[in-house]
Structure formats: structure tokens, C-alpha cells
Write a protein that holds these residues in place. Structure first.
Motif, PDB file in Angstrom:
ATOM      1  N   THR A  47       0.835  -1.202   0.000  1.00 16.42           N
ATOM      2  CA  THR A  47       0.000   0.000   0.000  1.00 16.42           C
ATOM      3  C   THR A  47       0.867   1.248   0.000  1.00 16.42           C
ATOM      4  O   THR A  47       0.622   2.197  -0.753  1.00 16.42           O
ATOM      5  CB  THR A  47      -0.937   0.002   1.222  1.00 16.42           C
ATOM      6  N   LEU A  48       1.895   1.256   0.836  1.00 14.62           N
ATOM      7  CA  LEU A  48       2.807   2.403   0.908  1.00 14.62           C
ATOM      8  C   LEU A  48       3.524   2.622  -0.422  1.00 14.62           C
ATOM      9  O   LEU A  48       3.662   3.760  -0.883  1.00 14.62           O
ATOM     10  CB  LEU A  48       3.824   2.200   2.033  1.00 14.62           C
ATOM     11  N   LEU A  49       3.945   1.535  -1.060  1.00 12.58           N
ATOM     12  CA  LEU A  49       4.600   1.664  -2.368  1.00 12.58           C
ATOM     13  C   LEU A  49       3.652   2.239  -3.408  1.00 12.58           C
ATOM     14  O   LEU A  49       4.051   3.062  -4.231  1.00 12.58           O
ATOM     15  CB  LEU A  49       5.121   0.312  -2.837  1.00 12.58           C
ATOM     16  N   GLU A  50       2.402   1.816  -3.385  1.00 15.19           N
ATOM     17  CA  GLU A  50       1.427   2.357  -4.335  1.00 15.19           C
ATOM     18  C   GLU A  50       1.227   3.853  -4.111  1.00 15.19           C
ATOM     19  O   GLU A  50       1.128   4.622  -5.069  1.00 15.19           O
ATOM     20  CB  GLU A  50       0.110   1.599  -4.212  1.00 15.19           C
ATOM     21  N   GLN A  51       1.191   4.273  -2.858  1.00 20.51           N
ATOM     22  CA  GLN A  51       1.052   5.696  -2.550  1.00 20.51           C
ATOM     23  C   GLN A  51       2.297   6.469  -2.985  1.00 20.51           C
ATOM     24  O   GLN A  51       2.197   7.569  -3.534  1.00 20.51           O
ATOM     25  CB  GLN A  51       0.791   5.896  -1.061  1.00 20.51           C
ATOM     26  N   ALA A  52       3.476   5.870  -2.771  1.00 24.25           N
ATOM     27  CA  ALA A  52       4.725   6.512  -3.181  1.00 24.25           C
ATOM     28  C   ALA A  52       4.799   6.635  -4.698  1.00 24.25           C
ATOM     29  O   ALA A  52       5.276   7.651  -5.223  1.00 24.25           O
ATOM     30  CB  ALA A  52       5.926   5.729  -2.652  1.00 24.25           C
ATOM     31  N   GLU A  53       4.313   5.613  -5.410  1.00 23.21           N
ATOM     32  CA  GLU A  53       4.279   5.677  -6.872  1.00 23.21           C
ATOM     33  C   GLU A  53       3.421   6.846  -7.345  1.00 23.21           C
ATOM     34  O   GLU A  53       3.810   7.578  -8.264  1.00 23.21           O
ATOM     35  CB  GLU A  53       3.696   4.393  -7.454  1.00 23.21           C
ATOM     36  N   ALA A  54       2.268   7.013  -6.733  1.00 15.92           N
ATOM     37  CA  ALA A  54       1.373   8.110  -7.125  1.00 15.92           C
ATOM     38  C   ALA A  54       2.039   9.459  -6.864  1.00 15.92           C
ATOM     39  O   ALA A  54       1.979  10.361  -7.699  1.00 15.92           O
ATOM     40  CB  ALA A  54       0.048   7.999  -6.382  1.00 15.92           C
ATOM     41  N   SER A  55       2.691   9.587  -5.725  1.00 13.64           N
ATOM     42  CA  SER A  55       3.382  10.837  -5.399  1.00 13.64           C
ATOM     43  C   SER A  55       4.529  11.101  -6.370  1.00 13.64           C
ATOM     44  O   SER A  55       4.693  12.226  -6.860  1.00 13.64           O
ATOM     45  CB  SER A  55       3.935  10.775  -3.966  1.00 13.64           C
ATOM     46  N   ALA A  56       5.311  10.072  -6.642  1.00 14.46           N
ATOM     47  CA  ALA A  56       6.444  10.226  -7.557  1.00 14.46           C
ATOM     48  C   ALA A  56       5.969  10.603  -8.955  1.00 14.46           C
ATOM     49  O   ALA A  56       6.603  11.410  -9.637  1.00 14.46           O
ATOM     50  CB  ALA A  56       7.278   8.944  -7.591  1.00 14.46           C
ATOM     51  N   GLU A  57       4.857  10.028  -9.375  1.00 19.84           N
ATOM     52  CA  GLU A  57       4.311  10.360 -10.697  1.00 19.84           C
ATOM     53  C   GLU A  57       3.887  11.826 -10.761  1.00 19.84           C
ATOM     54  O   GLU A  57       4.118  12.510 -11.763  1.00 19.84           O
ATOM     55  CB  GLU A  57       3.136   9.442 -11.033  1.00 19.84           C
ATOM     56  N   ARG A  58       3.289  12.323  -9.686  1.00 21.55           N
ATOM     57  CA  ARG A  58       2.892  13.740  -9.656  1.00 21.55           C
ATOM     58  C   ARG A  58       4.121  14.649  -9.727  1.00 21.55           C
ATOM     59  O   ARG A  58       4.125  15.650 -10.457  1.00 21.55           O
ATOM     60  CB  ARG A  58       2.070  14.046  -8.400  1.00 21.55           C
TER      61      ARG A  58
END
Length: 68
Positions: A47-58
Motif C-alpha cells: 500500500t505504501l509503495l502504491e502511494q509513493a508511486e502516485a506521489s512520484a508520478e505527480r
């Protein structure tokens, strides 16, 4: 380092996060199979990795916009 270089660095981060998420998804699936669970587990780290991916994409999108 300019925005273009930073965007390329963020793309590397995005790729690492994606590969880590895919790896964890496989581990979650294997854990579910070992436990004969009816559903695939979803680990907190995934879950944390998925959230980090979204942040990194932004961040990547922002940096790309700065280079235009």
C-alpha cells in the motif's frame, strides 16, 4: 541539475517503485496461496509503495511541465 535532469531521475525512482510493487504483489499472492486463502492479501508495504508511486508520478509530471 535542471528540471529535465531531475525528471529523468524521478523516472528512475518511478521504475524502482513499480518493480518493488510488482515484486510485493507476487509475494502477497504466494503468501495467500500458502495459506490457502480465498483472496489475495495486500501488505501494508505494498500500500505504501502504491502511494509513493502516485506521489512520484505527480512530481515527475510537475518536473516535465517545467521543462516545456
Amino acid at each position: 541539475m535542471d528540471s529535465g535532469e531531475m525528471a529523468r531521475e524521478m523516472e528512475r525512482v518511478n521504475r524502482a517503485l513499480e518493480l518493488a510493487r510488482v515484486h510485493l504483489a507476487g509475494l502477497d499472492q504466494a503468501e495467500s496461496a500458502r495459506g490457502l486463502a480465498n483472496r489475495i492479501t495486500h501488505s501494508p508495504l505494498r500500500t505504501l509503495l502504491e502511494q509513493a508511486e502516485a506521489s512520484a508520478e505527480r512530481v515527475t509530471n510537475y518536473l516535465r511541465a517545467q521543462t516545456r
